[in-house]
Design a protein around this motif. Structure first.
Motif, mmCIF file in Angstrom:
data_model
loop_
_atom_site.group_PDB
_atom_site.id
_atom_site.type_symbol
_atom_site.label_atom_id
_atom_site.label_comp_id
_atom_site.label_asym_id
_atom_site.label_seq_id
_atom_site.Cartn_x
_atom_site.Cartn_y
_atom_site.Cartn_z
ATOM 1 N N UNK B 320 6.280 -6.074 -5.653
ATOM 2 C CA UNK B 320 5.964 -7.187 -4.750
ATOM 3 C C UNK B 320 6.988 -7.238 -3.608
ATOM 4 N N UNK B 321 8.261 -7.042 -3.939
ATOM 5 C CA UNK B 321 9.294 -7.062 -2.898
ATOM 6 C C UNK B 321 9.095 -5.906 -1.919
ATOM 7 N N UNK B 322 8.717 -4.742 -2.429
ATOM 8 C CA UNK B 322 8.509 -3.573 -1.566
ATOM 9 C C UNK B 322 7.311 -3.774 -0.642
ATOM 10 N N UNK B 323 6.230 -4.301 -1.189
ATOM 11 C CA UNK B 323 5.001 -4.447 -0.399
ATOM 12 C C UNK B 323 5.100 -5.569 0.630
ATOM 13 N N UNK B 324 5.939 -6.562 0.353
ATOM 14 C CA UNK B 324 6.006 -7.717 1.249
ATOM 15 C C UNK B 324 6.797 -7.422 2.515
ATOM 16 N N UNK B 325 7.647 -6.420 2.489
ATOM 17 C CA UNK B 325 8.508 -6.138 3.650
ATOM 18 C C UNK B 325 9.899 -6.713 3.469
ATOM 19 N N UNK B 452 12.530 -3.520 11.138
ATOM 20 C CA UNK B 452 12.112 -4.538 10.168
ATOM 21 C C UNK B 452 10.594 -4.650 10.236
ATOM 22 N N UNK B 453 9.893 -4.283 9.170
ATOM 23 C CA UNK B 453 8.424 -4.379 9.222
ATOM 24 C C UNK B 453 7.973 -5.837 9.196
ATOM 25 N N UNK B 454 6.764 -6.071 9.677
ATOM 26 C CA UNK B 454 6.200 -7.430 9.590
ATOM 27 C C UNK B 454 5.951 -7.755 8.119
ATOM 28 N N UNK B 455 6.108 -9.016 7.765
ATOM 29 C CA UNK B 455 5.804 -9.412 6.381
ATOM 30 C C UNK B 455 4.307 -9.275 6.142
ATOM 31 N N UNK B 456 3.960 -8.800 4.970
ATOM 32 C CA UNK B 456 2.547 -8.720 4.591
ATOM 33 C C UNK B 456 2.410 -9.235 3.168
ATOM 34 N N UNK B 457 1.274 -9.828 2.896
ATOM 35 C CA UNK B 457 1.004 -10.239 1.509
ATOM 36 C C UNK B 457 0.771 -8.976 0.680
ATOM 37 N N UNK B 458 1.457 -8.834 -0.435
ATOM 38 C CA UNK B 458 1.221 -7.642 -1.268
ATOM 39 C C UNK B 458 -0.248 -7.546 -1.647
ATOM 40 N N UNK B 459 -0.792 -6.321 -1.570
ATOM 41 C CA UNK B 459 -2.198 -6.145 -1.935
ATOM 42 C C UNK B 459 -2.299 -5.976 -3.444
ATOM 43 N N UNK B 460 -3.092 -6.828 -4.103
ATOM 44 C CA UNK B 460 -3.186 -6.739 -5.576
ATOM 45 C C UNK B 460 -3.537 -5.328 -6.046
#
Lengths: 58, 638
Positions: B320-325, B452-460
């Motif tokens: 989750x931390x990796x996918x969120x940015x 710094x990448x944009x924050x994204x909601x982690x994809x389930x």
């Protein structure tokens, strides 16, 4: 008797498997193979530590 | 470095295309969409550090080889991962033919930065296709991208894509077909195509910049709905005081969750294994096979498999931390602390990857340009607690740490101890880096430059896929290497049988017993008994095997209803608290993983560093365990 035979076969197969893995690890440590150092942690999706791996077409 | 490269490698077999682009623009997502592979994707730069190869069959029926490459801003490679990309694209690898065509992947929301590499690729004189990726994000930000105009301005085909949703893949496949056909009809093979790349001068870079500005004005609109959420979140998360507090709180929550969330599934697995063991006990005649299954396989492999839920909870958080940015933010937050001990800010991501496994962590250090910084990062990577050590820690914690709430009932004591063990690994790693950077690896500190990448909601889907891959890899390892080791250990611990009139347990007379008793004097000063000595040797293959060996060794001398409880209970009964603390200390430092040593040799192309790592960390582990055992014994008695 059957149990003993099965145990002997299983232990021999397991020892063979370990021997093969040890040979691969030793080869990787000695730099003779590019792959073989992969511990199979799955962190890369199956490829980071195996530069030569080819994903087949789907 | 030569200023001009001519392509000499010859391509046999299917046509080859290379995916090239800036870091974190979606190359691996596109690779996965094209080939059906499941390579790791995440929302930070530097996930891919090695070339990956896959195949697909195009709509025209052509088998095409596709090569995914590490992200780079230019072919002027500055770090080892960028050198991989440069060498593959320019055909400098002896074992690799040069790709026939290049698919340049760009982030449609960052075209000003991304297009410079496209212009550089065009100078190679080979067919280039532009995959205009992340078009969904460009649209949501109101960025008007005129693909036809962009294609005309660049003089190459442009295909809009959203790789993670597989949008635009069919048009891209069609375009690849057309490009290959044109290249074939014109006889433009890599061996005949000239390679016009030279290292760009300052003037070239200014020219690229001017061209990009002209193209942007011609084909790309300004964002009409810029995303402000990322900036707002960063105002809190990148603020030094609140940011560090939130980072620590997240890590703390993660370790608490490892214990509390995993309890129920662990109990279910434990119950299932006990049931199977009971059925075999009841339904099978006594004999060596029954002992092998119950004591060797269920007692050994079962005591490792039981920890799968804890490993998955840990990786759920990391994923989750990796996918969120958030990962890149954590690197910035800790840059000052890393700099304090002489490490580069980019060391954070390799070190964090090492919490999964040191091998990908060590490979991720390729993103660090400076060699001494890279070596320092690699040398301390094994001190970050890898997931293979989690079963060892949690077994000892279950045996010796009471299930109690502390700090007014807010915090569970086992989670707190686990957090302390992880912290011990981190702090000792930083201390070693501090010493190395002031002695063997001294050098000026370089500033951290990182997107710094944009924050994204982690994809389930991505999170679940990541967990599935972890679970699969863990179970495959349990079913192969660990299984085979347990069978061999069981045999060594069962034969030869005890002589007539023996007074000690049968295992004491076995080969494993003899090996353990032989090593015992060496390990007695740090409080280890012969059973621990037996467990340490196969731990070279995989650290968690130590738990399995202890499970088998103790199962052969005792039988209990519940696997985990019996092993934890047996350890609590057989070991003193100083021995348990010494064992934990050993595992904080112990470098006994041959795969880690192999990858260090490969990455640094040296035997010296893996040898220094092995002997240095073993000495440190022995010394720290000795001090722990002696101090604990004098304080609480052995």
């Amino acid at each position: 008797m059957v149990q003993t035979i099965l145990v002997v076969v299983l232990v021999a197969a397991a020892a063979g498997w370990i021997g093969w893995r040890m040979w691969r690890w030793a080869s990787a440590l000695l730099g003779r193979k590019r792959s073989g150092g992969c511990p199979g942690c799955g962190g890369c999706g199956g490829g980071s530590a195996e530069p030569g791996k080819v994903h087949p077409p789907r | 470095m030569p200023k001009d490269d001519s392509v000499s490698a010859r391509s046999d077999g299917p046509p080859r295309i290379a995916l090239v682009g800036n870091p974190n623009c979606g190359k691996t997502a596109l690779f996965n969409a094209l080939t059906g592979a499941r390579q790791k994707v995440a929302n930070y730069a530097g996930v891919t550090v090695e070339r990956k190869e896959g195949m697909f069959v195009s709509p025209a029926g052509t088998r095409v080889k596709v090569i995914d490459l590490p992200g780079t801003y230019s072919l002027r490679a500055r770090s080892p991962d960028e050198e991989v990309t440069r060498d593959v694209v320019l055909g400098r690898r002896a074992d690799e033919a040069v790709p026939e065509a290049i698919v340049c992947v760009v982030d449609a929301t960052r075209l000003r930065l991304n297009l410079r590499l496209v212009l550089e690729m065009k100078k190679l004189g080979r067919p280039v296709i532009l995959a205009l990726n992340m078009m969904d994000e460009a649209e949501s930000q109101g960025i008007a991208v005129d693909a036809a105009e962009l294609s005309a301005a660049l003089g190459i085909p442009v295909v809009p894509t959203v790789a993670i949703r597989k949008d635009g893949i069919q048009p891209l496949l069609d375009q690849i077909d057309r490009t290959i056909q044109v290249a074939n009809s014109e006889g433009m093979t890599p061996t005949s195509a000239p390679c016009g790349w030279t290292e760009p001068s300052a003037r070239d870079l200014r020219d690229y910049h001017a061209q990009v500005e002209a193209i942007m004005a011609q084909a790309i609109g300004r964002p009409s709905r810029p995303h402000l959420a990322t900036r707002r979140i960063d105002r809190v998360l990148l603020q030094p005081a609140t940011g560090l507090f939130i980072l620590l709180a997240l890590l703390f929550l993660m370790f608490q969750a490892v214990f509390s969330w995993a309890r129920l599934p662990m109990e279910l697995i434990d119950g299932g294994l006990s049931t199977v063991k009971g059925l075999i006990d009841a339904g099978m005649a006594d004999g060596p096979l029954k002992s092998l299954i119950t004591d060797g396989i269920i007692g050994g492999v079962g005591s490792v498999v039981i920890f799968l839920p804890q490993i998955l909870v840990l990786f759920l958080f990391i994923q989750i931390l990796e996918d969120s940015g958030y990962m890149a933010r954590a690197a910035f937050l800790l840059d000052k602390m890393m700099g304090g001990v002489g490490l580069h800010g980019r060391a954070f991501i390799p070190l964090l990857s090492s919490f999964a496994c040191a091998v990908p962590g060590i490979m991720a250090a390729r993103t660090i340009e400076n060699r001494t910084d890279r070596i320092a990062t690699i040398m301390i990577a094994p001190l970050m607690t890898c997931s293979a050590r989690l079963p060892v820690y949690t077994l000892i914690i279950a045996a010796f740490v009471p299930q109690r709430q502390v700090l007014n009932g807010w915090v569970g004591l086992p989670g707190l101890v686990l957090f302390a063990l992880y912290a011990a690994g981190i702090l000792s790693g930083l201390l070693i880096a501090f010493v190395l950077k002031r002695t063997l690896l001294s050098g000026a500190r370089e500033p951290l430059l990182m997107e710094l990448p944009a924050y994204r909601l982690p994809r389930p889907h991505n999170v679940l896929l990541g967990l599935y891959e972890r679970a699969r890899a863990f179970l495959v390892r349990a079913g192969t290497t660990i299984f085979a080791l347990m069978v061999v250990i069981w045999a060594l611990a069962s034969f030869p049988a005890a002589p007539e009139g023996a007074t000690l347990p049968a295992i004491d007379y076995s080969i494993a017993g003899m090996i353990g008793h032989f090593l015992e004097p060496l390990l007695a000063p740090i409080g280890f008994n012969w059973e621990i000595a037996v467990a340490l040797v196969p731990g070279m293959a995989a650290r968690e095997v130590a738990v399995g060996v202890l499970g088998t060794v103790y199962a052969l001398s005792d039988s209990g209803d519940s696997m985990r409880n019996s092993l934890a209970g047996l350890l609590a009964h057989s070991w003193s608290l100083p021995t348990a603390l010494s064992f934990l200390t050993w595992y904080v430092f112990a470098p006994q993983c041959i795969a880690t040593l192999s990858v260090v040799r490969r990455e640094l192309n040296s035997y010296w560093w893996p040898m220094a790592m092995f002997f240095g960390l073993t000495t440190l582990a022995y010394g720290a365990s000795f001090v722990t055992f002696r101090v604990a014994s004098s304080l609480i008695g052995s």
